[in-house]
Design a protein around this motif. Structure first.
Motif, short mmCIF file in Angstrom:
data_model
loop_
_atom_site.label_atom_id
_atom_site.label_comp_id
_atom_site.label_asym_id
_atom_site.label_seq_id
_atom_site.Cartn_x
_atom_site.Cartn_y
_atom_site.Cartn_z
N MET A 124 -10.07 11.57 0.12
CA MET A 124 -10.40 13.19 -0.11
C MET A 124 -10.43 13.92 1.35
SD MET A 124 -9.46 13.99 -2.85
CE MET A 124 -9.57 15.49 -2.83
N GLU A 125 -11.14 13.41 2.36
CA GLU A 125 -11.18 13.89 3.66
C GLU A 125 -10.20 13.85 4.42
OE1 GLU A 125 -14.43 11.53 5.74
OE2 GLU A 125 -15.70 12.10 4.55
N LEU A 126 -9.22 12.90 4.14
CA LEU A 126 -7.83 12.98 4.78
C LEU A 126 -6.97 14.01 4.26
CD1 LEU A 126 -5.81 11.69 6.69
CD2 LEU A 126 -5.17 10.04 4.90
N ILE A 127 -7.03 14.25 3.08
CA ILE A 127 -6.20 15.42 2.47
C ILE A 127 -6.63 16.68 3.05
CG2 ILE A 127 -5.76 16.37 0.24
CD1 ILE A 127 -4.50 13.98 -0.32
N ASN A 128 -7.97 17.00 2.99
CA ASN A 128 -8.47 18.10 3.47
C ASN A 128 -8.03 18.43 4.72
OD1 ASN A 128 -9.65 18.95 1.05
ND2 ASN A 128 -11.59 17.78 1.34
N ALA A 129 -8.14 17.49 5.86
CA ALA A 129 -8.03 17.38 7.30
C ALA A 129 -6.58 17.87 7.49
CB ALA A 129 -8.29 16.34 7.85
N ILE A 130 -5.34 17.27 6.57
CA ILE A 130 -4.12 17.54 6.71
C ILE A 130 -3.75 19.11 6.29
CG2 ILE A 130 -2.02 17.22 5.70
CD1 ILE A 130 -2.82 14.00 5.54
N GLY A 156 0.86 -1.40 -0.04
CA GLY A 156 -0.01 0.03 0.01
C GLY A 156 1.05 1.12 0.13
N VAL A 157 0.59 2.24 -1.04
CA VAL A 157 1.36 3.47 -1.02
C VAL A 157 0.16 4.46 -0.60
CG1 VAL A 157 2.42 5.10 -2.55
CG2 VAL A 157 2.63 2.64 -2.85
N LEU A 158 0.38 5.36 0.42
CA LEU A 158 -0.35 6.28 1.01
C LEU A 158 -1.03 7.29 0.24
CD1 LEU A 158 1.29 6.63 4.35
CD2 LEU A 158 -0.22 4.95 3.95
N TYR A 159 -0.18 7.75 -0.59
CA TYR A 159 -0.86 9.00 -1.56
C TYR A 159 -0.38 8.79 -2.97
CZ TYR A 159 4.12 10.71 -0.97
OH TYR A 159 5.47 10.80 -0.79
N GLY A 160 -0.74 9.64 -3.83
CA GLY A 160 -0.36 9.58 -5.39
C GLY A 160 -1.44 8.83 -5.92
N ASN A 161 -1.04 8.40 -7.07
CA ASN A 161 -1.43 7.52 -8.45
C ASN A 161 -0.66 6.83 -8.92
OD1 ASN A 161 -0.93 9.01 -10.51
ND2 ASN A 161 -2.17 10.70 -9.83
N GLY A 177 -2.82 5.50 -3.10
CA GLY A 177 -3.75 6.64 -2.93
C GLY A 177 -5.15 6.19 -2.31
N ARG A 178 -6.05 6.81 -3.44
CA ARG A 178 -7.45 6.72 -2.96
C ARG A 178 -7.84 5.33 -3.05
NH1 ARG A 178 -11.72 10.57 -4.69
NH2 ARG A 178 -9.70 11.69 -5.88
N GLU A 179 -7.51 4.42 -3.81
CA GLU A 179 -7.69 3.03 -3.88
C GLU A 179 -7.39 2.42 -2.36
OE1 GLU A 179 -7.34 -1.12 -6.27
OE2 GLU A 179 -6.68 0.62 -7.06
N PHE A 180 -6.10 2.93 -2.16
CA PHE A 180 -5.32 2.14 -1.04
C PHE A 180 -6.42 2.51 0.35
CE2 PHE A 180 -3.44 3.13 3.11
CZ PHE A 180 -2.50 1.84 3.49
N ARG A 200 -9.99 0.71 0.28
CA ARG A 200 -9.79 -0.74 0.71
C ARG A 200 -9.69 -0.87 2.10
NH1 ARG A 200 -6.99 -4.74 -3.41
NH2 ARG A 200 -7.94 -4.09 -5.50
N LEU A 201 -8.73 0.22 2.78
CA LEU A 201 -8.74 0.06 3.98
C LEU A 201 -9.89 0.34 4.83
CD1 LEU A 201 -6.20 -0.41 6.12
CD2 LEU A 201 -5.78 1.93 6.16
N THR A 202 -10.50 1.39 4.70
CA THR A 202 -11.41 1.96 5.36
C THR A 202 -13.04 1.52 5.04
OG1 THR A 202 -11.90 3.95 4.11
CG2 THR A 202 -10.20 3.95 5.93
#
Length: 66
Positions: free
Chosen positions: A45-51, A5-10, A30-33, A36-38
């Motif tokens: 996108m929620e994570l990116i916005n919170a950061i 799993g890669v946390l970000y990108g595409n 990224g988004r797919e990771f 699948r995890l959650t």
């Protein structure tokens, strides 16, 4: 099953190293990771916005070496 799993990108941004790994094991990016995890499609996108919100609020100028 093994996967990476890669946390970000595409997928298009993966380095040659990750592309080589992807030949033997799935590399989920990224988004797919995060989906699948959650189980939530919008989590990435929620994570990116919170950061981003935290980054705006923090003044780290005193941490810089002058």
């Amino acid at each position: 099953m093994i996967l990476l799993g890669v946390l970000y990108g595409n997928v298009e941004e993966l380095s040659t190293h990750y592309k080589r790994i992807n030949e033997q094991y799935p590399v989920i990016v990224g988004r797919e990771f995060w989906h699948r995890l959650t189980g939530r499609e919008d989590f990435y996108m929620e994570l990116i916005n919170a950061i981003g919100e935290v980054a705006i609020e923090v003044d780290g100028s005193d941490l810089l070496i002058r």
